[in-house]
Motif scaffolding. Structure first.
Motif, PDB file in Angstrom:
ATOM      1  N   PHE A 143       0.838  -1.203   0.000  1.00 50.51           N
ATOM      2  CA  PHE A 143       0.000   0.000   0.000  1.00 50.51           C
ATOM      3  C   PHE A 143       0.877   1.259   0.000  1.00 50.51           C
ATOM      4  O   PHE A 143       0.626   2.209  -0.741  1.00 50.51           O
ATOM      5  CB  PHE A 143      -0.939   0.017   1.210  1.00 50.51           C
ATOM      6  N   GLN A 144       1.912   1.238   0.843  1.00 51.81           N
ATOM      7  CA  GLN A 144       2.824   2.386   0.924  1.00 51.81           C
ATOM      8  C   GLN A 144       3.615   2.558  -0.372  1.00 51.81           C
ATOM      9  O   GLN A 144       3.825   3.687  -0.827  1.00 51.81           O
ATOM     10  CB  GLN A 144       3.780   2.212   2.110  1.00 51.81           C
ATOM     11  N   CYS A 189       2.612   1.675  -3.355  1.00 49.43           N
ATOM     12  CA  CYS A 189       1.653   2.196  -4.337  1.00 49.43           C
ATOM     13  C   CYS A 189       1.432   3.698  -4.132  1.00 49.43           C
ATOM     14  O   CYS A 189       1.411   4.461  -5.104  1.00 49.43           O
ATOM     15  CB  CYS A 189       0.342   1.427  -4.229  1.00 49.43           C
ATOM     16  N   GLU A 190       1.276   4.125  -2.892  1.00 47.66           N
ATOM     17  CA  GLU A 190       1.109   5.555  -2.607  1.00 47.66           C
ATOM     18  C   GLU A 190       2.321   6.358  -3.069  1.00 47.66           C
ATOM     19  O   GLU A 190       2.181   7.442  -3.635  1.00 47.66           O
ATOM     20  CB  GLU A 190       0.887   5.779  -1.105  1.00 47.66           C
ATOM     21  N   LYS A 191       3.512   5.810  -2.826  1.00 42.50           N
ATOM     22  CA  LYS A 191       4.738   6.491  -3.241  1.00 42.50           C
ATOM     23  C   LYS A 191       4.786   6.629  -4.767  1.00 42.50           C
ATOM     24  O   LYS A 191       5.122   7.694  -5.290  1.00 42.50           O
ATOM     25  CB  LYS A 191       5.957   5.720  -2.737  1.00 42.50           C
ATOM     26  N   ARG A 194       2.250   6.600  -6.885  1.00 44.21           N
ATOM     27  CA  ARG A 194       1.189   7.497  -7.349  1.00 44.21           C
ATOM     28  C   ARG A 194       1.437   8.958  -6.964  1.00 44.21           C
ATOM     29  O   ARG A 194       0.855   9.858  -7.557  1.00 44.21           O
ATOM     30  CB  ARG A 194      -0.173   7.041  -6.824  1.00 44.21           C
ATOM     31  N   SER A 195       2.318   9.199  -6.021  1.00 45.52           N
ATOM     32  CA  SER A 195       2.596  10.578  -5.602  1.00 45.52           C
ATOM     33  C   SER A 195       3.591  11.281  -6.531  1.00 45.52           C
ATOM     34  O   SER A 195       3.754  12.489  -6.455  1.00 45.52           O
ATOM     35  CB  SER A 195       3.134  10.609  -4.173  1.00 45.52           C
ATOM     36  N   ARG A 196       4.233  10.524  -7.397  1.00 43.15           N
ATOM     37  CA  ARG A 196       5.248  11.105  -8.288  1.00 43.15           C
ATOM     38  C   ARG A 196       4.672  11.252  -9.697  1.00 43.15           C
ATOM     39  O   ARG A 196       4.340  10.257 -10.341  1.00 43.15           O
ATOM     40  CB  ARG A 196       6.500  10.221  -8.339  1.00 43.15           C
ATOM     41  N   SER A 207       3.264   8.403 -13.089  1.00 41.86           N
ATOM     42  CA  SER A 207       1.803   8.279 -13.158  1.00 41.86           C
ATOM     43  C   SER A 207       1.317   7.298 -14.222  1.00 41.86           C
ATOM     44  O   SER A 207       0.214   6.772 -14.117  1.00 41.86           O
ATOM     45  CB  SER A 207       1.167   9.650 -13.395  1.00 41.86           C
TER      46      SER A 207
END
Length: 82
Positions: free
Chosen positions: A54-55, A57-59, A61-63, A67
Motif C-alpha cells: 500500500f505504501q 503504491c502511494e509512493k 502514485r505521488s510522483r 503516473s
C-alpha cells in the motif's frame, strides 16, 4: 522467494521473452527499483516487509513522472468468511 514467484517469472519469460524482469525483496527496494528501471508494469505484493505494498503504491502514485506506470496488486492474504 516463494514458488508462486518462480511460476510468475517463468510464465512471463515464456510468453513475453523480450521483457526485462526486476525483483525487489521489500517495499523500500521496490521503490528504489522503480526509480532505477522506470518500468511500464509492476506486479506488487501487498505484504512486503519494511514498507508494505500500500505504501509503495502511494509512493508511486505521488510522483507525476511515474503516473503512467500500471500496477497489478497481488497478495497472499487469506480472507476469512464471516
Amino acid at each position: 522467494m516463494h514458488i508462486l514467484d518462480f511460476q510468475l517469472i517463468n510464465f512471463f519469460k515464456k510468453f513475453f521473452p523480450s521483457i526485462e524482469i526486476h525483483e525487489a525483496q521489500n517495499g523500500f527496494d521496490a521503490g528504489l527499483a522503480v526509480d532505477r528501471h522506470q518500468p511500464q508494469l509492476i506486479l506488487l505484493d501487498l505484504m512486503l516487509p519494511m514498507m508494505d505494498g500500500f505504501q509503495v503504491c502511494e509512493k508511486i502514485r505521488s510522483r507525476p513522472e511515474w503516473s503512467a506506470i500500471k500496477i497489478i496488486v497481488m497478495t497472499g492474504l487469506d480472507r476469512k468468511s464471516t
